[in-house]
Each structure stands twice: as structure tokens, then as C-alpha cells.
Write an enzyme that holds these catalytic residues in place. Sequence first.
Site, short mmCIF file in Angstrom:
data_model
loop_
_atom_site.label_atom_id
_atom_site.label_comp_id
_atom_site.label_asym_id
_atom_site.label_seq_id
_atom_site.Cartn_x
_atom_site.Cartn_y
_atom_site.Cartn_z
N LYS A 32 3.16 6.68 4.84
CA LYS A 32 2.21 5.67 4.37
C LYS A 32 2.73 4.29 4.72
O LYS A 32 3.90 3.98 4.51
CB LYS A 32 2.03 5.77 2.85
CG LYS A 32 0.98 4.79 2.32
CD LYS A 32 -0.40 5.19 2.77
CE LYS A 32 -1.41 4.06 2.60
NZ LYS A 32 -1.29 3.02 3.66
N SER A 69 0.79 -1.23 0.00
CA SER A 69 0.00 0.00 0.00
C SER A 69 0.82 1.28 0.00
O SER A 69 0.23 2.38 -0.08
CB SER A 69 -0.97 0.00 1.19
OG SER A 69 -2.06 -0.87 0.93
#
Length: 315
Positions: free
Chosen positions: A252, A114
Amino acid sequence: MLSPLPGYLSRRALASARPLLSCALLAIVTTASACATAPPPPSAPPAASGGAAPPAAAPAASAPGAARTEIDEGGAALLRAEGVDGAFVLFDAARGVTRVVNPDRAASRYVPASTFKIPNTIIGLETGVIPDERFTLRWDGVQRRVPDWNRDHDLASAMKHSVVWFYQEVARRIGPERMQAHLDALGYGNRDISGGIDQFWLTGGLRISPHEQIDFLRRLHAGALPCSARSMDIVKRILVLEQTPAYTLRGKTGMEMDERSSTGWLVGYVERGTDTYFFATVLLGAGSDGERIMPLRRSLTRALLKRHGALPEDA
């Protein structure tokens, strides 16, 4: 240029020659000797292996502002204490210093999982698939393992909760041709989108190293990616994890696990005063290690950021 006469020939010729010829020969010998004994002009340094000239001497690593790399053995001990393999890279932009935990691992490529939501968002914005930050997708009603995924999401919430189905739909709307063209332009990892347009960053061919993650983030921070300033500004805003008077942390996570292996990421950067620190953590384990690796991405990264002054001790 005449070559110098051999010693034995010049002596014999001079001994038997007429005076006029002697004068001529003496003039020739004198000229040739001068050419033979004159120092040769300076030559270029020999080429290095591969045909390239050797580089000029680099400044000492301790020179002010000089870029350098330091191996962090203490950081490697932190990973070992938690029983995990992996790497950590920190680039201190103000001082030009890169600190590396486990250099071999840091130079290797892994599935981005991701963390790919960062370039996926940029490409979605650039292609118009994502018109703005208010872009919303309705939940399809399929129950997924993460409760926060089971509802409608806009762009910011999909990034915050790392909603896989949301970004898979964005990728399908972008399509393989546009996705490949933009990945090539961005220079992201190995640029391989094999394995399916909605799977290539999860179980397909895309790979990226911690060093490459940092290079990409540095270009994003500097506004140097080949995309609009608007797209980069939107991504920067939705990447904020923590914002305090002392620092701003953007980042992230990423996590991919199957029956054989687990790969966990946390990448981002810290702005602290006038200093910026770019970081990438990757943790590796067997398939059964995934649940344990998930929280360690944040706790180990935080400890390593504090260790090198990127975060204050009380953060």
C-alpha cells in the site's frame, strides 16, 4: 558465626590461660578460622543499570538462524542518487535478518497517510461498517484531483486507487470511540487520533515508524492481529499489487504533502516460494518535492527489493 580473634588477642590469651581454657579457646579459634577462610558461596552477577540482571551472552550474529540487523550503506547511496531523504527497512523472515537504510530515519515516526487504509479496512470490517468485499459507496459528485476518485467505488477498488473520500466516510461511520479502541488493540503507531476522525492519519496526530509498519504487517501475515481471520484474509486479498508464478507482492502506498513537507510511503511484503520479505519505504522532502517523490516510492522500493533478493532481477 563467631568472628576470628585478632592475632594479638589470641596469642596473649593462649599464653596466660589454664590448660582447660586453652583447649576451649583453641577449639573456638579453629572453628572461627575455618569459617573465615572458607570460600564464600557463589553470588548472583551484579545487576545492570536500571536494576535488571544483565542478559545472557547473545549468540554470534553468524550463528544459523540468529536474528541480526545489517545497515545497508549501498541502499542509502541509491536514495542520495535520487536526491531524496528517507529510510528503507526489509525483514527477511526466513533468515531472521533485518536490513536498514538510514537507521535514524527508520526509527522515527511519520504521518502514515494512505498506508492507514490497511488498519482502517480491518477496523471497518470488525465493526460491521464494512460488511464484506462487495461494500460500495456512491461518489458524492465532488471533483477531486485524482480522476480515478471521481466515481463510485467498492472496497477493492478504493484500496487499489487509494480513494481518500471513501476511507474518510468509513472512518466517520466507525466513529472516534470505536476507532480509538481498535487502534489501541492493534497497537498501531502512536495510536493518536487527534485532529479529526476523518483527518487524523493525514494531517492529524497519528504517527508510525518504518519498523512499526513492518511489525504490523508481520502480525497481519501471521494472522496474529486481535481481529477475525476473515477480516485479515479480506485485507490480504485486496492488498495484492502483483501476482506471478515467481512471487506475490502485496502493498500500500501513502502520500501526504503540504506547503512545508512531503511524506511518501510504500509498505508491504513479498512472498517468493517459501520466503517472505516484509518492507517499508518512507521518502521525505520539502513541500515542492511531492510530485517527484510519488513515482520514486515504487521505483526505489523495487530497486531495493531486488538488491536484497526479495524480487527477481527481471521483475
